[in-house]
Structure formats: C-alpha cells, structure tokens
Write an enzyme that holds these catalytic residues in place. Structure first.
Site, mmCIF file in Angstrom:
data_model
loop_
_atom_site.group_PDB
_atom_site.id
_atom_site.type_symbol
_atom_site.label_atom_id
_atom_site.label_comp_id
_atom_site.label_asym_id
_atom_site.label_seq_id
_atom_site.Cartn_x
_atom_site.Cartn_y
_atom_site.Cartn_z
ATOM 1 C CD GLU A 93 -0.510 -7.518 -1.821
ATOM 2 O OE1 GLU A 93 -1.666 -5.976 -1.810
ATOM 3 O OE2 GLU A 93 -1.359 -8.187 -3.006
ATOM 4 C CG ASP A 97 -11.268 -12.048 -2.991
ATOM 5 O OD1 ASP A 97 -12.025 -13.000 -2.219
ATOM 6 O OD2 ASP A 97 -11.074 -11.629 -3.864
ATOM 7 N NE ARG A 159 -6.962 3.807 -6.326
ATOM 8 C CZ ARG A 159 -6.579 2.245 -6.269
ATOM 9 N NH1 ARG A 159 -6.393 1.677 -5.134
ATOM 10 N NH2 ARG A 159 -6.501 1.756 -7.413
#
Ligand code: IMP
Ligand code: MG
Length: 186
Positions: A93, A97, A159
């Site tokens: 991952e 969060d 990104r």
C-alpha cells in the site's frame, strides 16, 4: 498563488527506506513472496521495492474504487490475476490513513486462504487510524498531512514526483493544479 508545498520525504530518504524494506522482505521470505500492490498509488513504491528484493518475487496488482474520505466503502474494481491460495502474500500500500481500505482488502484476501498475509505500507498516518490495522512493514510514519508524489495523487496529479510533499488541501480543492507551477518548474 499557494505557498510552495513542503517536502516531507526526499528522494534519497525514500530510496534508502525502500532498500531497507527490500532487505527485510528478502530475509523474511527467502523462498519467495507474492507482492499484491494496490493501484494506483503504490505503483512507484512497488516498482522500486520489487527491485530491492533479492529473493524470488512475483508482483500482481489490484484496483479499488477511488478514495471517499470516511465512508470506508471501497470495492475491488480490478482483481488480482494470481490465485493467492496457499501463497505467502504481502499487500503493498502507498498509505494507510483511517485503515478502512486496508481492513476491507485484508478481509477479502483472507477469504482466499493465503498461507500468510502481511502488509507493507510506505506511509503510515498512525494518528488518524480508526480501525486497528496490523502493519508488519512500514516505511515512514507521517502526521496528518495530505501527501502527494511518488505515486500519491491529488485528482490524478503529482504521482510522478520523485519525492513526497505535503499538499495544501484547501488550495488543491479550489484548483487541483495549484502546485503544478511550484513542483514542476525548472
Ligand atoms: P484509508 O482507508 O483511510 O486508510 O485510506 C487509504 C487510502 O486513501 C490510500 O490508499 C490513499 O489512496 C488515500 N489517501 C489517504 N491519505 C492520503 C494522502 O495523504 N495522500 C494521498 N492519498 C491518500
Ligand atoms: Mg491507496
């Protein structure tokens, strides 16, 4: 014009940490491991991690529905190709969060009876956790910041940055390209 975003993790620090995680995974899975990377945020991390692992490794991807804060409602929109039954699997991952996404994914994968299932997360927003989540491998703990770069996006932007910076969420909400000039200017 928003203030230039603050750097959270620089390129060298990122790569050193990915090498450390790769060395740990190599030692923990000498006979090989299946990395299941969550699209799209973990793509940069997974691509570097896979090359930092010195044991046999297979990589596969799964896609989930886009982030809707606080709902916990995610679904797999693109499943793994690999059969995880009996395999040693590490879910890769970008960031954990609240932990809701990961909890859902781990539940789905556990139903397929892997031999083992662990998580390797680049970033851990530990103080924001709602659901306790077992993170076996963690790159960095960060505070309550909106991280962009190195795979992490805001509205599909940023990104491809080679480092992680703290996005100004207020500014990005008004204009998703708010940081483009500061971050891509040369
Ligand atoms: P959780 O379900 O609250 O743990 O959310 C995890 C997902 O939300 C991550 O996989 C990201 O896609 C997204 N996310 C959470 N925080 C950030 C951030 O700071 N930057 C970019 N994406 C984030
Ligand atoms: Mg993600």
């Amino acid at each position: 014009m928003p203030a230039p975003p603050r750097e959270l993790i620089g390129t060298d620090e990122l790569h050193a940490t990915v090498r450390r995680l790769g060395a740990t995974l190599s030692a923990d899975y000498p006979d090989g491991v299946l990395l299941a990377a969550v699209l799209k945020g973990s793509v940069c991390f997974a691509a570097d991690l896979v090359r930092a692992i010195t044991a046999p490794v297979e990589i596969d991807f799964l896609g989930i529905s886009s982030y809707a804060p606080g709902t916990g409602r995610v679904r797999i929109v693109q499943d793994l190709q690999a059969d995880v039954f009996g395999r040693d699997v590490v879910l890769v991952e970008d960031i954990v969060d609240t932990g809701l996404t990961l909890t859902y994914l781990l539940g789905q994968l556990r139903q397929r009876s892997p031999h083992s299932l662990e998580v390797c997360a680049l970033l851990d927003k530990h103080d924001r956790r709602i659901v306790p989540t077992p993170l076996r491998y963690v790159g960095f703990r960060i505070g309550d910041e909106f991280a962009i770069g190195y795979g992490l996006d805001y509205a599909e932007r940023y990104r491809n940055l080679d480092r992680i910076v703290a996005g100004d969420v207020e500014a990005l909400r008004i204009d998703p390209d708010a940081h483009v000039a500061a971050l891509y200017r040369r």
